[in-house]
Motif scaffolding. Structure first.
Motif, PDB file in Angstrom:
ATOM      1  N   ASP A   1       0.875  -1.206   0.014  1.00  0.00           N
ATOM      2  CA  ASP A   1      -0.059  -0.054   0.111  1.00  0.00           C
ATOM      3  C   ASP A   1       0.756   1.190  -0.057  1.00  0.00           C
ATOM      4  O   ASP A   1       1.956   1.398   0.318  1.00  0.00           O
ATOM      5  CB  ASP A   1      -0.819  -0.044   1.316  1.00  0.00           C
ATOM      6  CG  ASP A   1      -2.151  -0.979   1.247  1.00  0.00           C
ATOM      7  OD1 ASP A   1      -2.451  -1.496  -0.084  1.00  0.00           O
ATOM      8  OD2 ASP A   1      -2.719  -1.012   1.990  1.00  0.00           O
ATOM      9  N   VAL A   2       0.236   2.499  -0.465  1.00  0.00           N
ATOM     10  CA  VAL A   2       1.225   3.503  -0.839  1.00  0.00           C
ATOM     11  C   VAL A   2       0.466   4.802   0.173  1.00  0.00           C
ATOM     12  O   VAL A   2      -0.801   4.867  -0.244  1.00  0.00           O
ATOM     13  CB  VAL A   2       1.256   4.074  -2.154  1.00  0.00           C
ATOM     14  CG1 VAL A   2       2.120   5.167  -2.451  1.00  0.00           C
ATOM     15  CG2 VAL A   2       1.988   2.823  -2.887  1.00  0.00           C
ATOM     16  N   ILE A   3       1.114   5.381   0.676  1.00  0.00           N
ATOM     17  CA  ILE A   3       0.602   6.895   1.331  1.00  0.00           C
ATOM     18  C   ILE A   3       1.282   7.818   0.668  1.00  0.00           C
ATOM     19  O   ILE A   3       2.561   7.676   0.901  1.00  0.00           O
ATOM     20  CB  ILE A   3       0.748   6.665   2.766  1.00  0.00           C
ATOM     21  CG1 ILE A   3      -0.152   5.625   3.442  1.00  0.00           C
ATOM     22  CG2 ILE A   3       0.260   8.072   3.432  1.00  0.00           C
ATOM     23  CD1 ILE A   3       0.103   5.440   4.764  1.00  0.00           C
ATOM     24  N   LEU A   4       0.707   9.028   0.001  1.00  0.00           N
ATOM     25  CA  LEU A   4       1.343  10.157  -0.534  1.00  0.00           C
ATOM     26  C   LEU A   4       1.209  11.336   0.627  1.00  0.00           C
ATOM     27  O   LEU A   4      -0.034  11.328   1.085  1.00  0.00           O
ATOM     28  CB  LEU A   4       0.656  10.486  -1.636  1.00  0.00           C
ATOM     29  CG  LEU A   4       0.621   9.414  -2.935  1.00  0.00           C
ATOM     30  CD1 LEU A   4       0.027   9.936  -3.984  1.00  0.00           C
ATOM     31  CD2 LEU A   4       1.996   8.884  -3.149  1.00  0.00           C
ATOM     32  N   THR A   5       2.388  11.915   0.757  1.00  0.00           N
ATOM     33  CA  THR A   5       2.327  12.515   2.088  1.00  0.00           C
ATOM     34  C   THR A   5       2.098  14.071   1.720  1.00  0.00           C
ATOM     35  O   THR A   5       2.212  15.073   2.892  1.00  0.00           O
ATOM     36  CB  THR A   5       3.727  12.388   2.709  1.00  0.00           C
ATOM     37  OG1 THR A   5       4.724  12.644   1.743  1.00  0.00           O
ATOM     38  CG2 THR A   5       3.885  11.040   3.366  1.00  0.00           C
ATOM     39  N   GLY A   6       1.697  14.608   0.507  1.00  0.00           N
ATOM     40  CA  GLY A   6       1.440  15.810   0.559  1.00  0.00           C
ATOM     41  C   GLY A   6       2.382  16.719  -0.243  1.00  0.00           C
ATOM     42  O   GLY A   6       3.544  16.160  -0.284  1.00  0.00           O
ATOM     43  N   THR A   7       2.051  17.755  -0.782  1.00  0.00           N
ATOM     44  CA  THR A   7       3.097  18.526  -1.564  1.00  0.00           C
ATOM     45  C   THR A   7       3.461  19.891  -0.962  1.00  0.00           C
ATOM     46  O   THR A   7       2.476  20.584  -0.125  1.00  0.00           O
ATOM     47  CB  THR A   7       2.389  18.924  -3.044  1.00  0.00           C
ATOM     48  OG1 THR A   7       3.517  19.183  -3.895  1.00  0.00           O
ATOM     49  CG2 THR A   7       1.455  19.980  -3.057  1.00  0.00           C
ATOM     50  N   PRO A   8       4.614  20.560  -0.974  1.00  0.00           N
ATOM     51  CA  PRO A   8       4.751  21.949  -0.596  1.00  0.00           C
ATOM     52  C   PRO A   8       4.226  23.015  -1.153  1.00  0.00           C
ATOM     53  O   PRO A   8       3.582  22.681  -2.383  1.00  0.00           O
ATOM     54  CB  PRO A   8       6.455  21.847  -0.850  1.00  0.00           C
ATOM     55  CG  PRO A   8       6.906  20.474  -1.098  1.00  0.00           C
ATOM     56  CD  PRO A   8       5.901  19.715  -1.557  1.00  0.00           C
ATOM     57  N   GLY A   9       4.527  24.082  -1.089  1.00  0.00           N
ATOM     58  CA  GLY A   9       4.120  25.333  -1.550  1.00  0.00           C
ATOM     59  C   GLY A   9       4.911  25.508  -2.773  1.00  0.00           C
ATOM     60  O   GLY A   9       5.972  24.858  -3.167  1.00  0.00           O
TER      61      GLY A   9
END
Length: 278
Positions: A237-245
């Motif tokens: 399973d894969v968790i994508l942790t978000g993107t910076p500004g």
């Protein structure tokens, strides 16, 4: 250790990257036909021991695939960097903002991002991908790292005009060939502490996003603990942790990807993921 999925002579394979070469491990371990199966069988150290006897291929002679080509779950966290939350004009939240991406949107390093004809706002999002190595449910924060196999780069390409049709993000996150993932999976022992590591996105060589993984609002253990409360996590399973500004949608003037563009996602100690837009 860098683990990669690849195609060679039309066959899907997996192996261990060594500099500019890759050990083809596909026939080295009986019953392990993919990285997802390797993780499910908790056989990473077995693969490490068997690697010296495996055939060596030049890395430029194979086509890299997404490290996990068929994850059962891809769970994405939005608005997880303070700068991106602020540029998006969103309030602070007490819990992660989550959505899902489908596995059939994934492409590997070097593959083409497809610009859909129905859209005009194709945006870049550099992200750290966390790959689960051990199954679990209701995982405590203190135990979360034991469930992580390793990390990869991800470009959570967003079709902004479709994402903004309503308050729900699913349509804008799931067009085919908009999920670059790779170039490989780096095991946790090789990456070490995440907080000081840089994450960047470059568009045609120009830096668009530049931050550190320690800038996350909800760190990796927090995400694993929260997500595993409502759904069990499984190997692969894969968790994508978000993107910076710095995303194109929030720039003035706005800046979107177009056919012919090259986009790079670079994460220190993990690698560089490169794709072109067609």
């Amino acid at each position: 250790m860098k683990l990669a999925s690849f195609a060679h002579h039309g066959r899907a394979r997996w192996g261990i990257v060594e500099g500019a070469a890759i050990r083809d491990m596909s026939d080295a371990l009986p019953g392990v036909a993919s990285l997802r199966e390797l993780l499910a069988q908790e056989a990473v150290e077995t693969a490490r021991a068997a690697a010296p006897a495996a055939p060596l291929l030049a890395l430029d002679a194979v086509r890299l695939l997404p490290p996990i080509a068929d994850p059962a779950k891809i769970i994405c966290c939005g608005l997880n960097y303070h700068e991106h939350r602020l540029e998006s004009h969103n309030p602070e939240m007490g819990h992660p903002t989550l959505f899902v991406r489908f596995a059939d949107t994934l492409i590997g390093h070097g593959a083409a991002i497809e610009h859909p004809p129905e859209a005009a706002m194709l945006d870049f999002e550099a992200e750290l991908a966390v790959v689960i190595g051990r199954a679990g449910r209701r995982i405590a924060r203190a135990a979360a790292w034991a469930h992580v196999a390793g990390f990869s780069c991800f470009n959570d390409v967003s079709v902004r005009d479709w994402q903004k049709h309503t308050t729900q993000m699913t349509p804008g996150k799931n067009f085919p060939a908009t999920g670059p993932f790779g170039p490989w999976l780096v095991t946790r022992d090789e990456v070490g502490d995440l907080a000081s590591l840089a994450i960047r996105c470059r568009l045609n060589g120009a830096v668009m996003q530049d931050a550190h993984l320690g800038d996350m609002i909800f760190d990796v253990p927090a995400l694993i603990a929260y997500i595993s409360t409502f759904t069990p996590l499984a190997p692969g399973d894969v968790i994508l942790t978000g993107t910076p500004g710095g995303v194109g949608f929030r720039r003035d003037p706005q800046l979107f990807m177009k056919p012919g563009d090259r986009v790079d996602v670079e994460i220190e100690r993990v690698g560089v993921l490169t794709n072109r837009v067609v």
